[in-house]
Design a protein around this motif. Structure first.
Motif, PDB file in Angstrom:
ATOM      1  N   VAL A  16       0.864  -1.179   0.000  1.00 19.73           N
ATOM      2  CA  VAL A  16       0.000   0.000   0.000  1.00 19.73           C
ATOM      3  C   VAL A  16       0.905   1.234   0.000  1.00 19.73           C
ATOM      4  CG1 VAL A  16      -0.226   0.023   2.541  1.00 19.73           C
ATOM      5  CG2 VAL A  16      -1.960   1.120   1.122  1.00 19.73           C
ATOM      6  N   ALA A  17       0.631   2.170  -0.905  1.00 21.51           N
ATOM      7  CA  ALA A  17       1.502   3.340  -1.033  1.00 21.51           C
ATOM      8  C   ALA A  17       1.432   4.248   0.185  1.00 21.51           C
ATOM      9  CB  ALA A  17       1.116   4.123  -2.297  1.00 21.51           C
ATOM     10  N   ASP A  18       0.248   4.345   0.789  1.00 17.33           N
ATOM     11  CA  ASP A  18       0.048   5.193   1.965  1.00 17.33           C
ATOM     12  C   ASP A  18       0.610   4.497   3.204  1.00 17.33           C
ATOM     13  OD1 ASP A  18      -0.813   6.804   3.998  1.00 17.33           O
ATOM     14  OD2 ASP A  18      -2.925   6.828   3.402  1.00 17.33           O
ATOM     15  N   GLU A  19       1.712   5.008   3.725  1.00 16.73           N
ATOM     16  CA  GLU A  19       2.369   4.367   4.872  1.00 16.73           C
ATOM     17  C   GLU A  19       1.468   4.302   6.096  1.00 16.73           C
ATOM     18  OE1 GLU A  19       6.245   5.826   5.731  1.00 16.73           O
ATOM     19  OE2 GLU A  19       6.924   5.734   3.644  1.00 16.73           O
ATOM     20  N   ALA A  20       0.540   5.246   6.213  1.00 12.11           N
ATOM     21  CA  ALA A  20      -0.370   5.257   7.356  1.00 12.11           C
ATOM     22  C   ALA A  20      -1.314   4.052   7.354  1.00 12.11           C
ATOM     23  CB  ALA A  20      -1.177   6.550   7.362  1.00 12.11           C
ATOM     24  N   ALA A  21      -1.434   3.392   6.212  1.00 10.43           N
ATOM     25  CA  ALA A  21      -2.343   2.245   6.096  1.00 10.43           C
ATOM     26  C   ALA A  21      -1.630   0.905   6.318  1.00 10.43           C
ATOM     27  CB  ALA A  21      -3.011   2.254   4.725  1.00 10.43           C
ATOM     28  N   TYR A  22      -0.336   0.958   6.635  1.00 16.12           N
ATOM     29  CA  TYR A  22       0.461  -0.277   6.756  1.00 16.12           C
ATOM     30  C   TYR A  22      -0.113  -1.229   7.807  1.00 16.12           C
ATOM     31  CZ  TYR A  22       4.276  -3.431   8.007  1.00 16.12           C
ATOM     32  OH  TYR A  22       5.017  -4.544   8.298  1.00 16.12           O
ATOM     33  N   ASN A  23      -0.393  -0.715   9.005  1.00 16.73           N
ATOM     34  CA  ASN A  23      -0.867  -1.590  10.081  1.00 16.73           C
ATOM     35  C   ASN A  23      -2.205  -2.225   9.742  1.00 16.73           C
ATOM     36  OD1 ASN A  23       1.371  -1.229  11.754  1.00 16.73           O
ATOM     37  ND2 ASN A  23       0.506   0.586  12.741  1.00 16.73           N
ATOM     38  N   ASP A  24      -3.066  -1.467   9.073  1.00 21.45           N
ATOM     39  CA  ASP A  24      -4.366  -2.024   8.674  1.00 21.45           C
ATOM     40  C   ASP A  24      -4.185  -3.161   7.670  1.00 21.45           C
ATOM     41  OD1 ASP A  24      -5.730  -0.270  10.271  1.00 21.45           O
ATOM     42  OD2 ASP A  24      -6.119   1.188   8.679  1.00 21.45           O
ATOM     43  N   LEU A  25      -3.259  -2.985   6.720  1.00 20.90           N
ATOM     44  CA  LEU A  25      -3.013  -4.038   5.731  1.00 20.90           C
ATOM     45  C   LEU A  25      -2.372  -5.261   6.391  1.00 20.90           C
ATOM     46  CD1 LEU A  25      -3.068  -4.904   2.764  1.00 20.90           C
ATOM     47  CD2 LEU A  25      -0.812  -3.858   2.479  1.00 20.90           C
ATOM     48  N   LYS A  26      -1.442  -5.001   7.295  1.00 23.59           N
ATOM     49  CA  LYS A  26      -0.774  -6.103   7.993  1.00 23.59           C
ATOM     50  C   LYS A  26      -1.782  -6.916   8.798  1.00 23.59           C
ATOM     51  CE  LYS A  26       3.213  -7.067  10.959  1.00 23.59           C
ATOM     52  NZ  LYS A  26       4.320  -6.481  11.756  1.00 23.59           N
ATOM     53  N   SER A  27      -2.705  -6.208   9.445  1.00 24.47           N
ATOM     54  CA  SER A  27      -3.737  -6.887  10.230  1.00 24.47           C
ATOM     55  C   SER A  27      -4.673  -7.683   9.332  1.00 24.47           C
ATOM     56  CB  SER A  27      -4.522  -5.847  11.031  1.00 24.47           C
ATOM     57  OG  SER A  27      -5.592  -6.457  11.715  1.00 24.47           O
ATOM     58  N   ALA A  28      -5.058  -7.083   8.203  1.00 29.24           N
ATOM     59  CA  ALA A  28      -5.993  -7.739   7.287  1.00 29.24           C
ATOM     60  C   ALA A  28      -5.415  -9.015   6.684  1.00 29.24           C
ATOM     61  CB  ALA A  28      -6.395  -6.773   6.179  1.00 29.24           C
ATOM     62  N   LEU A  29      -4.088  -9.061   6.535  1.00 34.49           N
ATOM     63  CA  LEU A  29      -3.454 -10.221   5.899  1.00 34.49           C
ATOM     64  C   LEU A  29      -2.714 -11.105   6.905  1.00 34.49           C
ATOM     65  CD1 LEU A  29      -2.143  -8.587   2.590  1.00 34.49           C
ATOM     66  CD2 LEU A  29      -4.065 -10.171   2.874  1.00 34.49           C
ATOM     67  N   SER A  30      -2.952 -10.866   8.173  1.00 38.49           N
ATOM     68  CA  SER A  30      -2.307 -11.668   9.216  1.00 38.49           C
ATOM     69  C   SER A  30      -2.662 -13.146   9.076  1.00 38.49           C
ATOM     70  CB  SER A  30      -2.753 -11.162  10.591  1.00 38.49           C
ATOM     71  OG  SER A  30      -2.214 -11.960  11.612  1.00 38.49           O
ATOM     72  N   GLY A  31      -1.633 -13.978   9.116  1.00 39.55           N
ATOM     73  CA  GLY A  31      -1.854 -15.413   9.034  1.00 39.55           C
ATOM     74  C   GLY A  31      -1.961 -15.974   7.634  1.00 39.55           C
ATOM     75  N   THR A  32      -1.900 -15.118   6.618  1.00 42.91           N
ATOM     76  CA  THR A  32      -2.037 -15.591   5.234  1.00 42.91           C
ATOM     77  C   THR A  32      -0.698 -15.990   4.617  1.00 42.91           C
ATOM     78  OG1 THR A  32      -1.778 -13.367   4.296  1.00 42.91           O
ATOM     79  CG2 THR A  32      -4.022 -14.070   4.883  1.00 42.91           C
ATOM     80  N   GLY A  33       0.390 -15.497   5.214  1.00 46.89           N
ATOM     81  CA  GLY A  33       1.706 -15.747   4.633  1.00 46.89           C
ATOM     82  C   GLY A  33       2.061 -14.785   3.525  1.00 46.89           C
ATOM     83  N   ILE A  34       1.193 -13.821   3.251  1.00 44.96           N
ATOM     84  CA  ILE A  34       1.449 -12.820   2.207  1.00 44.96           C
ATOM     85  C   ILE A  34       2.315 -11.707   2.778  1.00 44.96           C
ATOM     86  CG2 ILE A  34       0.395 -11.121   0.664  1.00 44.96           C
ATOM     87  CD1 ILE A  34      -2.111 -12.939   0.620  1.00 44.96           C
ATOM     88  N   GLU A  35       3.414 -11.392   2.107  1.00 45.66           N
ATOM     89  CA  GLU A  35       4.317 -10.335   2.543  1.00 45.66           C
ATOM     90  C   GLU A  35       3.625  -8.981   2.410  1.00 45.66           C
ATOM     91  OE1 GLU A  35       8.709  -8.523   1.284  1.00 45.66           O
ATOM     92  OE2 GLU A  35       8.038 -10.467   0.470  1.00 45.66           O
ATOM     93  N   VAL A  36       3.819  -8.111   3.399  1.00 45.75           N
ATOM     94  CA  VAL A  36       3.164  -6.805   3.428  1.00 45.75           C
ATOM     95  C   VAL A  36       4.206  -5.699   3.512  1.00 45.75           C
ATOM     96  CG1 VAL A  36       1.618  -5.303   4.744  1.00 45.75           C
ATOM     97  CG2 VAL A  36       1.077  -7.735   4.495  1.00 45.75           C
ATOM     98  N   ALA A  37       3.993  -4.622   2.746  1.00 46.59           N
ATOM     99  CA  ALA A  37       4.903  -3.472   2.794  1.00 46.59           C
ATOM    100  C   ALA A  37       4.117  -2.204   2.468  1.00 46.59           C
ATOM    101  CB  ALA A  37       6.055  -3.651   1.801  1.00 46.59           C
ATOM    102  N   ALA A  38       4.744  -1.043   2.730  1.00 43.10           N
ATOM    103  CA  ALA A  38       4.069   0.232   2.490  1.00 43.10           C
ATOM    104  C   ALA A  38       5.071   1.311   2.124  1.00 43.10           C
ATOM    105  CB  ALA A  38       3.266   0.653   3.724  1.00 43.10           C
ATOM    106  N   GLY A  39       4.607   2.317   1.395  1.00 44.91           N
ATOM    107  CA  GLY A  39       5.433   3.470   1.065  1.00 44.91           C
ATOM    108  C   GLY A  39       5.953   3.459  -0.366  1.00 44.91           C
ATOM    109  N   ALA A  40       6.533   4.594  -0.761  1.00 44.20           N
ATOM    110  CA  ALA A  40       7.026   4.762  -2.130  1.00 44.20           C
ATOM    111  C   ALA A  40       8.129   3.768  -2.471  1.00 44.20           C
ATOM    112  CB  ALA A  40       7.521   6.192  -2.324  1.00 44.20           C
ATOM    113  N   ASP A  41       9.046   3.538  -1.542  1.00 45.35           N
ATOM    114  CA  ASP A  41      10.134   2.582  -1.793  1.00 45.35           C
ATOM    115  C   ASP A  41       9.599   1.166  -1.959  1.00 45.35           C
ATOM    116  OD1 ASP A  41      12.013   4.582  -1.715  1.00 45.35           O
ATOM    117  OD2 ASP A  41      12.600   4.220   0.365  1.00 45.35           O
ATOM    118  N   ALA A  42       8.558   0.842  -1.217  1.00 45.19           N
ATOM    119  CA  ALA A  42       7.957  -0.491  -1.319  1.00 45.19           C
ATOM    120  C   ALA A  42       7.323  -0.704  -2.691  1.00 45.19           C
ATOM    121  CB  ALA A  42       6.916  -0.692  -0.219  1.00 45.19           C
TER     122      ALA A  42
END
Length: 373
Positions: free
Chosen positions: A50-76
């Protein structure tokens, strides 16, 4: 790249319908965490960004336990573009899509280009990097994809010109006086296509066709005078190529973005898409008009920007103006006024580095915002 937008969701729909043909390496979105997480699970993606770094924790929570790698920000986003995929759907809207698209080009990927602004802002640089890195550029815009399907790249000297078709948008029959009071809600209601807010407004002003004209010049290596525009309200003929022997080749289809996306995804083969088969007898009549340059000055401004190497200026001023219009801080006609003024104000900028493009883009945005405030 940009999986939750209008092109992105159409692409995801096709991927879900043909799971045996594709493995999904990464999905990216700006800030729509819920849809991004849903897509990542449905497609068994390896990574979600997710490009918006403020949304990182929400994405991490939503995909918890799936094994899908999560990242945020322009560099990501750049990291996602560097993942080892064969194809990259470049569907991030606006200037924000330029850097990730260039990153994917530099590793020699096949780019399915839905982000026209990348070519508009850095056409020379992108074309050069595509050649240098042996990447492949496949157009996804319905007009450019139509041209791509009937363009004889081996015998380019036989081509007289190409014609981009345009629906004319929701205000094709409005007078100038009526256009003065157009609201954002009216401009968002496109008669034929279901698109995001930015593209819908661009279609209403015909700024979108100006961007497509510039994109076509770079995609097909044609001068501005070899690219024509024709109003075709039914959006059945998606564009044409005219040859010196009088032949005109066209690609026709129901107005559904899944057709050009499927063409690019499966090129050079074909894949099944869940679109309505075209019935010309049912349609019965196709009509055409020349564009009204007084009511829609965007086309002339785009041509001037292309001739004078001011396409970065054209795009940046337009993005600022559209955002301001959606916030009711600029009138509908004020969009083209601002873009035209910007093109007349700034100097030519040709064959620039990415850093120089980014600097000029920001300078034009700052100037444009100052004109509004």
């Amino acid at each position: 790249m940009g999986s939750t937008g209008s092109v992105g969701t159409s692409t995801v729909d096709l991927l879900k319908r043909s799971p045996e043909l594709f493995n999904v390496e990464a999905l990216t979105a700006n800030r729509n965490v819920d849809l991004l997480a849903q897509q990542a699970v449905e497609l068994n993606a390896k990574m979600a960004v997710v490009a918006d770094e403020a949304a990182y924790n929400d994405l991490k929570s939503a995909l918890s336990g799936t094994g899908i790698e999560v990242a945020a920000g322009a560099d990501a986003l750049l990291d996602a573009a560097e993942r080892p995929s064969d194809q990259v759907m470049a569907a991030i809207v606006g200037f924000a899509g330029l850097a990730p698209t260039l990153t994917a080009i530099k590793r020699g990927a096949t780019i399915l280009l839905a982000n026209k602004e990348a070519l508009v802002c850095a056409g020379d640089l992108m074309v050069e990097e595509v050649a240098k890195n042996q990447a492949t550029l496949l157009p996804v815009d319905s007009e450019h994809n139509a041209i791509f399907q009937v363009f004889d790249f081996e015998n380019k000297s036989g081509i007289d010109h190409i014609t981009l078709t345009a629906s004319g948008g929701p205000f094709r029959c409005f007078s100038l006086q009526e256009m003065e009071t157009v609201t954002p809600q009216q401009a968002l209601a496109h008669p034929n296509w279901d698109m995001g807010a930015k593209i819908s407004i661009d279609s209403a002003t015909m700024m979108n066709k100006g961007l497509e004209l510039i994109e076509a010049a770079y995609l097909f290596g044609l001068s501005e005078d070899k690219i024509k525009v024709l109003i075709h309200p039914q959006s059945i003929i998606h564009s044409t190529v005219s040859y010196i022997d009088g032949s005109v080749l066209a690609q026709l289809g129901d107005p559904d973005m899944r057709t050009p996306i499927a063409c690019a995804l499966s090129w050079p083969e074909r894949m099944k898409a869940p679109v309505k088969q075209l019935d010309l007898a049912e349609i019965s009549k196709l009509t055409f008009e020349t564009p009204d340059h007084q009511r829609f000055p965007a086309l002339d401004i785009a041509r001037e920007a292309l001739r004078e190497h001011k396409t970065i200026v054209f795009n940046a001023a337009n993005e600022v103006a559209v955002e301001a219009f959606l916030q009711s801080r600029v009138s509908f006609l004020g969009i083209s006024d601002l873009v035209g003024k910007a093109v007349h104000t700034f100097a030519s900028a040709n064959k620039m580095t990415l850093e120089a493009v980014q600097m000029l883009d920001q300078e034009v945005r700052d100037w444009s915002k100052a004109q509004i405030n």
